[in-house]
Every structure is written in structure tokens, then in C-alpha cells.
Scaffold this active site. Structure first.
Site, PDB file in Angstrom:
ATOM      1  N   ASN A  53       0.917  -1.279  -0.259  1.00 26.77           N
ATOM      2  CA  ASN A  53       0.080  -0.051   0.034  1.00 26.77           C
ATOM      3  C   ASN A  53       1.031   1.210  -0.063  1.00 26.77           C
ATOM      4  O   ASN A  53       1.461   1.448   0.772  1.00 26.77           O
ATOM      5  CB  ASN A  53      -0.949  -0.274   1.219  1.00 26.77           C
ATOM      6  CG  ASN A  53      -1.789   1.085   1.456  1.00 26.77           C
ATOM      7  OD1 ASN A  53      -1.407   2.273   0.846  1.00 26.77           O
ATOM      8  ND2 ASN A  53      -2.842   0.984   1.940  1.00 26.77           N
ATOM      9  N   GLY A 101       0.136   4.286   0.233  1.00 26.01           N
ATOM     10  CA  GLY A 101      -0.159   5.400   1.003  1.00 26.01           C
ATOM     11  C   GLY A 101       0.588   4.904   2.541  1.00 26.01           C
ATOM     12  O   GLY A 101       1.215   5.695   3.188  1.00 26.01           O
ATOM     13  N   LYS A 102       0.566   3.865   2.806  1.00 28.66           N
ATOM     14  CA  LYS A 102       1.016   3.276   4.092  1.00 28.66           C
ATOM     15  C   LYS A 102       2.498   3.488   4.257  1.00 28.66           C
ATOM     16  O   LYS A 102       3.226   3.648   5.040  1.00 28.66           O
ATOM     17  CB  LYS A 102       0.682   1.876   4.317  1.00 28.66           C
ATOM     18  CG  LYS A 102       0.250   1.407   5.692  1.00 28.66           C
ATOM     19  CD  LYS A 102       0.057  -0.231   5.643  1.00 28.66           C
ATOM     20  CE  LYS A 102      -1.520  -0.320   6.171  1.00 28.66           C
ATOM     21  NZ  LYS A 102      -1.921  -1.663   6.116  1.00 28.66           N
ATOM     22  N   GLU A 162      -0.015 -14.780   2.730  1.00 35.34           N
ATOM     23  CA  GLU A 162      -1.439 -14.836   3.221  1.00 35.34           C
ATOM     24  C   GLU A 162      -1.478 -14.702   4.556  1.00 35.34           C
ATOM     25  O   GLU A 162      -0.574 -14.951   5.291  1.00 35.34           O
ATOM     26  CB  GLU A 162      -1.935 -16.209   2.975  1.00 35.34           C
ATOM     27  CG  GLU A 162      -3.165 -16.267   2.240  1.00 35.34           C
ATOM     28  CD  GLU A 162      -3.649 -17.666   2.047  1.00 35.34           C
ATOM     29  OE1 GLU A 162      -4.842 -18.045   2.621  1.00 35.34           O
ATOM     30  OE2 GLU A 162      -3.084 -18.459   1.531  1.00 35.34           O
ATOM     31  N   ASP A 219      -0.726  -4.655  10.964  1.00 31.66           N
ATOM     32  CA  ASP A 219      -2.089  -5.240  10.853  1.00 31.66           C
ATOM     33  C   ASP A 219      -3.038  -4.431  11.410  1.00 31.66           C
ATOM     34  O   ASP A 219      -2.887  -4.244  12.755  1.00 31.66           O
ATOM     35  CB  ASP A 219      -2.135  -6.654  10.914  1.00 31.66           C
ATOM     36  CG  ASP A 219      -3.312  -7.388  10.221  1.00 31.66           C
ATOM     37  OD1 ASP A 219      -3.220  -7.129   9.181  1.00 31.66           O
ATOM     38  OD2 ASP A 219      -4.111  -8.141  11.105  1.00 31.66           O
ATOM     39  N   SER A 220      -4.096  -4.163  11.122  1.00 35.10           N
ATOM     40  CA  SER A 220      -4.956  -3.352  11.674  1.00 35.10           C
ATOM     41  C   SER A 220      -6.438  -3.618  11.524  1.00 35.10           C
ATOM     42  O   SER A 220      -6.801  -4.265  10.662  1.00 35.10           O
ATOM     43  CB  SER A 220      -4.898  -1.785  11.568  1.00 35.10           C
ATOM     44  OG  SER A 220      -4.852  -1.701   9.993  1.00 35.10           O
ATOM     45  N   ASP A 233     -14.017   4.850   9.146  1.00 35.53           N
ATOM     46  CA  ASP A 233     -13.965   6.011   9.907  1.00 35.53           C
ATOM     47  C   ASP A 233     -15.242   6.659  10.069  1.00 35.53           C
ATOM     48  O   ASP A 233     -15.419   7.342  11.039  1.00 35.53           O
ATOM     49  CB  ASP A 233     -12.945   6.911   9.092  1.00 35.53           C
ATOM     50  CG  ASP A 233     -11.514   6.521   9.333  1.00 35.53           C
ATOM     51  OD1 ASP A 233     -11.198   6.086  10.598  1.00 35.53           O
ATOM     52  OD2 ASP A 233     -10.436   7.039   8.664  1.00 35.53           O
ATOM     53  N   HIS A 252      -5.053   4.611  16.701  1.00 35.00           N
ATOM     54  CA  HIS A 252      -4.328   3.236  17.117  1.00 35.00           C
ATOM     55  C   HIS A 252      -3.065   3.152  16.493  1.00 35.00           C
ATOM     56  O   HIS A 252      -2.109   2.603  16.983  1.00 35.00           O
ATOM     57  CB  HIS A 252      -5.407   1.979  16.466  1.00 35.00           C
ATOM     58  CG  HIS A 252      -5.926   2.083  15.126  1.00 35.00           C
ATOM     59  ND1 HIS A 252      -6.248   3.590  14.789  1.00 35.00           N
ATOM     60  CD2 HIS A 252      -5.970   1.325  14.151  1.00 35.00           C
ATOM     61  CE1 HIS A 252      -6.946   2.889  13.587  1.00 35.00           C
ATOM     62  NE2 HIS A 252      -6.674   2.145  13.261  1.00 35.00           N
TER      63      HIS A 252
HETATM   64  P1  IMP Z   1      -4.869  -3.901   7.105  1.00 33.76           P
HETATM   65  O1  IMP Z   1      -4.217  -3.651   8.163  1.00 33.76           O
HETATM   66  O2  IMP Z   1      -4.209  -3.126   5.726  1.00 33.76           O
HETATM   67  O3  IMP Z   1      -5.219  -5.448   6.839  1.00 33.76           O
HETATM   68  O4  IMP Z   1      -6.541  -3.261   6.829  1.00 33.76           O
HETATM   69  C1  IMP Z   1      -7.171  -3.586   7.807  1.00 33.76           C
HETATM   70  C2  IMP Z   1      -8.722  -2.746   7.585  1.00 33.76           C
HETATM   71  O5  IMP Z   1      -9.051  -2.300   8.969  1.00 33.76           O
HETATM   72  C3  IMP Z   1      -8.615  -1.732   6.621  1.00 33.76           C
HETATM   73  O6  IMP Z   1      -9.067  -2.058   5.247  1.00 33.76           O
HETATM   74  C4  IMP Z   1      -9.678  -0.913   7.027  1.00 33.76           C
HETATM   75  O7  IMP Z   1     -10.964  -1.287   6.518  1.00 33.76           O
HETATM   76  C5  IMP Z   1      -9.566  -1.351   8.594  1.00 33.76           C
HETATM   77  N1  IMP Z   1      -8.753  -0.103   9.123  1.00 33.76           N
HETATM   78  C6  IMP Z   1      -7.767   0.006   9.846  1.00 33.76           C
HETATM   79  N2  IMP Z   1      -7.447   1.222  10.336  1.00 33.76           N
HETATM   80  C7  IMP Z   1      -8.256   1.727  10.038  1.00 33.76           C
HETATM   81  C8  IMP Z   1      -8.641   3.334  10.244  1.00 33.76           C
HETATM   82  O8  IMP Z   1      -7.880   4.018  10.778  1.00 33.76           O
HETATM   83  N3  IMP Z   1      -9.904   3.592   9.850  1.00 33.76           N
HETATM   84  C9  IMP Z   1     -10.829   3.126   9.415  1.00 33.76           C
HETATM   85  N4  IMP Z   1     -10.518   1.752   8.972  1.00 33.76           N
HETATM   86  C10 IMP Z   1      -9.373   1.281   9.289  1.00 33.76           C
END
Ligand code: IMP
Length: 207
Positions: free
Chosen positions: A19, A21-22, A49, A78-79, A167, A192
Site C-alpha cells: 500500500n 499510502g502506508k 497470506e 495489521d489493523s 472512519d 491506534h
Molecule cells: P490492513 O491493516 O491493511 O489489513 O487493513 C485492515 C482494515 O481495517 C482496513 O482495510 C480498514 O478497513 C480497517 N482499518 C484499519 N485502520 C483503520 C482506520 O484508521 N480507519 C478506518 N478503518 C481502518
């Protein structure tokens, strides 16, 4: 007192994400520590995976895979959103909940799904939290991991067009604006992700 964390002492870190942006956000956060960030996509690394049972396990498996493949320290995250009344769902499946039958991703769809599930439990609390796990792995197999969190409640209907993902329904504790209504800098100060990064910097980048 907690054990001392391994310190990061290289001048380059692999950011195990595809990503952009990340990658650039992490690059900006680590630049003050004299660390150059290189995205996994630029190196053509495959995306493993996400088979872990929790956020930390998923962050660790991505960080270990990138560190092993490159022979350099790697950082992965991971979030997701955990809703108390839904036993922590969507949790590690937060991105997957947005997957529509035609394969496209739509977070309006995912937020409606959450609201429908909460509608089945009208007396349940609407509390939820965002989690961000960060894992820094070294090629020798060592990892240091951190979990950041922000607590809040879910509003309906959605409010605000800022941010991404969930969000527009997340109202952080003590605030009046959802993450979708807040200025990005305000969200980034309390999120977070900010919490996890503060822990990472305090643990591994403070010498
Ligand atoms: P990953 O960490 O890229 O696997 O993303 C996990 C998913 O969690 C994202 O696609 C968002 O849907 C959700 N997510 C994680 N952080 C946020 C945030 O700060 N705001 C809104 N959704 C979030």
C-alpha cells in the site's frame, strides 16, 4: 518493568506493505530517526497470506517473510475494527468484510453489515476499538511487536468523508466528531496507529 527491546540500528528498513499510502506514511514517521524506508512492492516481494489468529500474529508473519526474503530488518502492520457486541468482529477480517460478491471492496457495504448485526442486538453496547499491530522483524528471526488501540462507540448513520475504511462510524471516546469528520492531523494524533508507532519508537528507536 518490561524487558528491554532490541534496538534498531540499521539505516534502512523494509516496509512489508504494498500500500503506497502506508509506505510513505511510515517513511515520514521514521525519517527523523535517520531511517530510509523501502516498500516491499519496489523489491517485488510477494504478499504472504494473512493466516494469523490475531493482529500481532499477522503483522509478525508479514514482517518475518520480508526480513527473510531481503536479509534486512522489516516492519509490517495489521489493523482493524473490533466491535464488542459482535465478539470482536470484524477484527482481523476488517478488509474482508468489505468484499462484495463481485470481488470489489466497498466499506459502505461493510458498515451497513455491522449496523445490521448490531440491529439484531438493540440492547447491546455500541462500543468498539481500532487496533493496530506493528511488528519489526530481523533476518535472524527475532521480532519486536506492539499493539496500539483507540476506544470509541459506533454511530449511525455514517458521518464525514475524511479518512478511509470504517472512519465514518467511529466516534472516539470523549469526542464529538467521528474519524470521518476529523481533520486528518487530529485523527493521526490519537489513532491506534499513532499509539502503536509511539510504542515502537519508544521501544526500538530511542537508543
Ligand atoms: P490492513 O491493516 O491493511 O489489513 O487493513 C485492515 C482494515 O481495517 C482496513 O482495510 C480498514 O478497513 C480497517 N482499518 C484499519 N485502520 C483503520 C482506520 O484508521 N480507519 C478506518 N478503518 C481502518
Amino acid at each position: 518493568m518490561s524487558a528491554r527491546r532490541r534496538q534498531f540500528d540499521a539505516d534502512e528498513i523494509i516496509v512489508a506493505s504494498h500500500n503506497t499510502g502506508k509506505i510513505s506514511e511510515i517513511g515520514d514517521l521514521l525519517a527523523p530517526y535517520g531511517v530510509q524506508s523501502v516498500g516491499a512492492d519496489a523489491l517485488g516481494l510477494p504478499e504472504p497470506e494473512e493466516t494469523g489468529a490475531d493482529f500481532i500474529a499477522n503483522a509478525e508473519l508479514k514482517a518475518h517473510a520480508a526480513a527473510r526474503a531481503t536479509g534486512r530488518p522489516a516492519l509490517a502492520d495489521d489493523s482493524g475494527l473490533a466491535v464488542d457486541a459482535l465478539d470482536g468482529a470484524p477484527g482481523i477480517y476488517s478488509a474482508r468484510w468489505a468484499q462484495k460478491p463481485d470481488g470489489t471492496r466497498d466499506f459502505d457495504f461493510a458498515m451497513h453489515k455491522i449496523e445490521m448485526a448490531l440491529g439484531q442486538k438493540p440492547d447491546a453496547p455500541r462500543t468498539a476499538h481500532f487496533i493496530c499491530a506493528l511488528s519489526l522483524a530481523w533476518p535472524d528471526g527475532h521480532a519486536e511487536s506492539f499493539e496500539g488501540r483507540v476506544d470509541g462507540t459506533l454511530v449511525w448513520p455514517m458521518r464525514g468523508k475524511n479518512g478511509f475504511g470504517y472512519d465514518p462510524i467511529f466516534l472516539p471516546l470523549g469526542g464529538d466528531l467521528t474519524f470521518g469528520e476529523m481533520a486528518p492531523d487530529t485523527k493521526h494524533a490519537i489513532s491506534h496507529r499513532a499509539d502503536a508507532f509511539a510504542q515502537l519508537v519508544a521501544g526500538c528507536f530511542s537508543g
